[in-house]
Write an enzyme that holds these catalytic residues in place. Structure first.
Site, PDB file in Angstrom:
ATOM      1  N   CYS A 111     -12.613  -0.161 -29.370  1.00 43.89           N
ATOM      2  CA  CYS A 111     -11.604   0.100 -28.680  1.00 43.89           C
ATOM      3  C   CYS A 111     -12.073   0.436 -27.154  1.00 43.89           C
ATOM      4  O   CYS A 111     -11.272  -0.115 -26.026  1.00 43.89           O
ATOM      5  CB  CYS A 111     -10.905   1.438 -29.036  1.00 43.89           C
ATOM      6  SG  CYS A 111     -10.973   1.927 -30.553  1.00 43.89           S
ATOM      7  N   ASP A 112     -13.077   1.013 -26.847  1.00 47.87           N
ATOM      8  CA  ASP A 112     -13.618   1.222 -25.540  1.00 47.87           C
ATOM      9  C   ASP A 112     -14.660   0.480 -24.942  1.00 47.87           C
ATOM     10  O   ASP A 112     -14.960   0.711 -23.882  1.00 47.87           O
ATOM     11  CB  ASP A 112     -14.006   2.915 -25.625  1.00 47.87           C
ATOM     12  CG  ASP A 112     -12.956   3.861 -26.056  1.00 47.87           C
ATOM     13  OD1 ASP A 112     -11.409   3.518 -25.625  1.00 47.87           O
ATOM     14  OD2 ASP A 112     -13.170   4.842 -26.374  1.00 47.87           O
ATOM     15  N   CYS A 116     -15.436   4.803 -30.604  1.00 48.63           N
ATOM     16  CA  CYS A 116     -15.163   3.458 -31.124  1.00 48.63           C
ATOM     17  C   CYS A 116     -15.273   2.520 -29.961  1.00 48.63           C
ATOM     18  O   CYS A 116     -14.554   2.479 -28.981  1.00 48.63           O
ATOM     19  CB  CYS A 116     -13.410   3.643 -31.273  1.00 48.63           C
ATOM     20  SG  CYS A 116     -12.812   2.007 -31.695  1.00 48.63           S
TER      21      CYS A 116
END
Ligand code: NAP
Length: 318
Positions: free
Chosen positions: A140-141, A137
């Site tokens: 997200c990261d 993701c």
């Protein structure tokens, strides 16, 4: 659990765009509606850094769109239960029983909108370094890899949008794709080609290597058979999804060879009262499609429940 919490006219399983839309429509039809989500509402859309093809929004991040949908579900009065994974579904005497850690829920109609899970490469090091350099993701990261060097693996829309997003954060983003053309739609390909993303065509990942953290990715040139070790800080596996249809299959719901649920035009399946929508069904994986299918599934569930109540004096809940 009280009788009030136990019995529902319709239960929606899965809180992505299909499930949230189904809950909005079902609750607005006046059905007593419960929405169950194993994590938090949002679905796969919430992980997209950029959505540019959902009508009404020229540009919106997945998380923003998901939170707008959630706000709308709440307004309708549908009951939401997050962090409530459905472990098993059975059908007893025309009633669906859904087992969860909170207890069993019962409903006359069920809308199954569980979406898909990340597809994996299944190569050495992938699971070992997940969360330690390997990610599924970018939204997200991605910020963890600011001014660093990353790879994105895949050639579809997800890989394209994630690679462009990461190229704006990192020092170097390379897209690794197993063929010599992208699967992503033309508009997304144009975005990639006019960005800073480097592309390694006809390459596949053989192994992720490192110590505490990912340090290297071994790739193979599929045309020459030669392998190369690339030093990286991060690798984003962006291969699309595979349907979360196991619970439905165990109940006897028919799927195609890819385990996607087979539905008719009104989102019905081979079991009466069991409707399906979104990425878990055999159809185009798009938010606009999931939303449309969610609305149709709710409409079909409404017709089903009201007809049942007219002919079956038990009402809902059995
Ligand atoms: P996808 O279209 O299925 O593409 C998956 C990509 O991963 C393909 O390029 C495929 O290669 C590659 N791949 C799969 N397994 C692989 C393996 N084992 N090793 C190496 N490569 C592998 O998936 P997606 O990109 O996630 O898109 C899924 C759906 O979501 C699509 O319908 C897409 O339109 C939609 N989506 C939309 C948006 C948006 O509109 N904003 C964003 C993301 C996704 P091949 O090409 O060689 O098969």
């Amino acid at each position: 659990m009280t009788e009030e919490e136990l019995n529902w006219e319709v239960i929606v399983v899965g809180g992505g765009p299909a499930g949230m839309t189904a809950a909005i429509y079902a609750a607005r039809y006046g059905l007593k509606t419960l929405l169950l989500e194993s994590a938090v509402l949002g679905g796969a859309q919430a992980t997209s850094p950029a959505i540019e093809n959902y009508p009404g929004f020229l540009f919106i991040t997945g998380i923003e769109l998901a939170s707008k949908m959630k706000e709308q579900v709440k307004k309708t009065g549908a009951k939401i239960r997050e962090i409530t994974e459905v472990k098993k579904i059975t059908n007893e005497d025309g009633c669906f029983i859904l087992e969860t850690r909170r207890g069993d829920y019962r409903s006359r109609a069920l809308i199954f909108a569980t979406g898909g899970g990340h597809r994996h490469l299944n190569v050495p090091g992938e699971s070992e370094f997940t969360g330690r350099g390997v990610s599924f993701c970018a939204t997200c990261d991605g910020p963890l890899f600011r001014e660093k060097k990353v790879l994105v693996i895949g050639g579809g829309n997800t890989a394209a949008v994630e690679a462009v997003y990461l190229s704006e954060l990192t020092d170097s983003t390379t897209l690794i794709h197993r063929r010599d053309e992208l699967r992503a739609e033309k508009a997304m390909q144009d975005m990639v080609f006019s960005s800073e993303v480097d592309i390694k065509w006809s390459h596949t990942v053989k192994e992720f290597k490192g110590d505490d953290l990912l340090r290297e990715v071994v790739v193979e040139d599929l045309k020459t058979g030669e392998t190369e070790t690339i030093v990286v800080d991060g690798a984003f596996v962006a291969l699309g999804s595979s349907p979360n249809s196991k619970l439905a299959i165990n109940l006897g719901i028919e799927t195609n060879k890819n385990k996607e649920i087979i539905v008719q035009a009104n989102q019905t399946t081979n079991i009466p009262g069991f409707f399906a929508a979104g990425d878990v069904v055999e159809s185009m994986k798009q938010i606009a499609v999931a939303v449309g299918q969610g609305a149709i599934a709710a409409d079909s569930a409404y017709i089903f429940v009201r007809e049942l109540q007219r002919t079956d004096p038990r009402g809902y809940g059995g």
